[in-house]
Motif scaffolding. Structure first.
Motif, PDB file in Angstrom:
ATOM      1  N   THR A 112       3.810   5.917  -5.221  1.00 42.06           N
ATOM      2  CA  THR A 112       3.864   6.224  -6.854  1.00 42.06           C
ATOM      3  C   THR A 112       2.811   7.430  -7.019  1.00 42.06           C
ATOM      4  O   THR A 112       3.130   8.317  -7.912  1.00 42.06           O
ATOM      5  N   ILE A 113       1.648   7.480  -6.156  1.00 45.03           N
ATOM      6  CA  ILE A 113       0.912   8.659  -6.286  1.00 45.03           C
ATOM      7  C   ILE A 113       1.565   9.920  -6.044  1.00 45.03           C
ATOM      8  O   ILE A 113       1.322  10.677  -7.125  1.00 45.03           O
ATOM      9  N   LEU A 114       2.441   9.862  -4.853  1.00 41.30           N
ATOM     10  CA  LEU A 114       3.303  11.219  -4.893  1.00 41.30           C
ATOM     11  C   LEU A 114       4.250  11.510  -5.891  1.00 41.30           C
ATOM     12  O   LEU A 114       4.239  12.780  -6.363  1.00 41.30           O
ATOM     13  N   GLY A 154       2.288   1.840  -3.135  1.00 35.27           N
ATOM     14  CA  GLY A 154       1.062   2.671  -4.113  1.00 35.27           C
ATOM     15  C   GLY A 154       0.899   4.347  -3.775  1.00 35.27           C
ATOM     16  O   GLY A 154       0.678   5.119  -4.828  1.00 35.27           O
ATOM     17  N   GLU A 155       1.042   4.380  -2.381  1.00 36.16           N
ATOM     18  CA  GLU A 155       0.964   5.950  -2.073  1.00 36.16           C
ATOM     19  C   GLU A 155       2.145   6.666  -2.566  1.00 36.16           C
ATOM     20  O   GLU A 155       1.963   7.836  -3.027  1.00 36.16           O
ATOM     21  N   ASP A 165       0.884  -1.220  -0.138  1.00 36.40           N
ATOM     22  CA  ASP A 165      -0.120   0.017   0.050  1.00 36.40           C
ATOM     23  C   ASP A 165       0.762   1.143  -0.031  1.00 36.40           C
ATOM     24  O   ASP A 165       0.632   2.278  -0.802  1.00 36.40           O
ATOM     25  N   THR A 166       2.085   1.329   0.732  1.00 31.98           N
ATOM     26  CA  THR A 166       2.668   2.384   0.751  1.00 31.98           C
ATOM     27  C   THR A 166       3.279   2.522  -0.433  1.00 31.98           C
ATOM     28  O   THR A 166       3.892   3.556  -0.952  1.00 31.98           O
ATOM     29  N   THR A 225       3.868  10.466  -9.198  1.00 32.07           N
ATOM     30  CA  THR A 225       3.214  10.925 -10.249  1.00 32.07           C
ATOM     31  C   THR A 225       2.686  12.307 -10.317  1.00 32.07           C
ATOM     32  O   THR A 225       2.686  13.246 -11.225  1.00 32.07           O
ATOM     33  N   ALA A 226       2.310  12.774  -9.003  1.00 31.59           N
ATOM     34  CA  ALA A 226       1.673  14.213  -8.692  1.00 31.59           C
ATOM     35  C   ALA A 226       3.016  15.199  -9.154  1.00 31.59           C
ATOM     36  O   ALA A 226       2.826  16.276  -9.548  1.00 31.59           O
TER      37      ALA A 226
END
Lengths: 149, 173
Positions: free
Chosen positions: B151-153, B148-149, B145-146, B155-156
């Protein structure tokens, strides 16, 4: 302080010079003790980014970007992401993704304990700190370009 | 009791943030909501979340003030206040109705169902060696999960750097 126009007033600059090192140190402490006390990579990374942003707000963007330029911040951010992914992939040696591959996990409550968790904290700290600083630096540069026109 | 007072304060600050005319005051009211949330996490004994919330709130406040100060954005007040008020009340009523049916089956506040979490609490220290149970869950048991988190940051940040880059602005001129 060759150029007095850049940044905020003398009071803010003096206080910043005293406090910015302490803020950076506190961020590093939060990251390194993430597996013992509350905190962790994300919060510590944001505190480290805030110390650089503090510098940028007080002294103007030139001084802060001399310490850590935007290109360096991008490299550090990518380095953190690759480090985190590598730690996850190294777990495959022991069987599955994110396997805690240190066999000797150390004493609880010691600084060097808990296997991969401190390493993951450092990787996330690099990623979050450098990434947020890069975003702020880009927003400030963007604003400066608008004012020059 | 403190929690209810804090929630009331947060609701009040949120209403102020929406209704006030000055943009800077509105941003500061949003900051007050975030600081109240940080205190609420502290009362609920989640210091990790409280630290993260406080720090991210300060960063967001700085960025919002940098973005909104020196810009006199006019307050838009069109003549459709009756329609706006009625639709807002309608949606609040709909939300409360759905929430009533959805939250009826949840366990009582402060008495969660400890089916998976109990095992983490029992075996977390022995299996990972980390004294902080939150760190052992987010970086070991739930490392995926971390990732994925993160990865979100990532990408942002890449998105912001790509949109506001210098090269594109120079070519534009």
């Amino acid at each position: 302080m060759k150029n007095k126009e850049v940044g905020m007033t003398l009071i803010v600059k003096t206080i910043t010079r005293l406090t910015v090192g302490l803020i950076l140190l506190y961020g590093i402490y939060i990251v390194l003790h993430g597996h013992i006390s509350p905190g962790g990579g994300f919060a510590g990374g944001v505190i480290i980014a805030l110390s650089f942003i503090h510098l940028m707000l007080a002294f103007g963007r030139e001084t802060a970007l001399k310490k850590l330029s935007q290109a360096q911040a991008s490299v550090l951010e990518s380095l953190g992401a690759i480090m985190f992914l590598t730690i996850g992939l190294l777990g495959l040696l022991g069987g599955y993704f994110f396997f805690n591959f240190f066999l000797h996990k150390g004493k609880p409550f010691a600084l060097f304990s808990a296997g991969i968790i401190p390493l993951c904290n450092i990787a996330i700290c690099l990623k979050v700190g450098a990434g947020l600083f890069a975003i702020f630096a880009v927003l400030v540069l963007f604003k400066g370009l608008d004012e020059e026109k | 009791m403190e929690l209810q007072l804090l929630l009331l304060f947060m609701v009040f600050a949120a209403i102020v943030a929406v209704q006030i005319e000055d943009l800077l005051s509105s941003v500061i009211a949003v900051g007050a909501v975030g600081l109240g949330l940080s205190l609420a996490f502290l009362i609920l004994k989640a210091p990790d979340l409280a630290i993260t919330q406080l720090v991210v709130e300060i960063l967001c406040l700085i960025i919002l003030i940098r973005a909104t100060i020196n810009k006199d954005l006019p307050l838009i007040r069109d003549g459709r206040w009756l329609f706006n008020t009625i639709s807002t009340l309608l949606f609040i009523g709909l939300f409360l109705l759905c929430a009533y049916f959805a939250f009826k089956d949840l366990p009582k506040f402060g008495q969660p169902i400890m089916r998976v979490a109990q095992e983490y609490i029992d075996k977390g220290l022995g299996k990972t060696g980390a004294a902080n149970i939150v760190a052992s869950i987010i970086l070991d048991f739930r490392g995926y999960d971390t990732l994925g988190e993160a990865t979100i940051l990532f990408t942002a940040v890449m998105g912001v750097l790509a949109v506001i880059r210098k090269v594109g602005r120079i070519n534009e001129e």
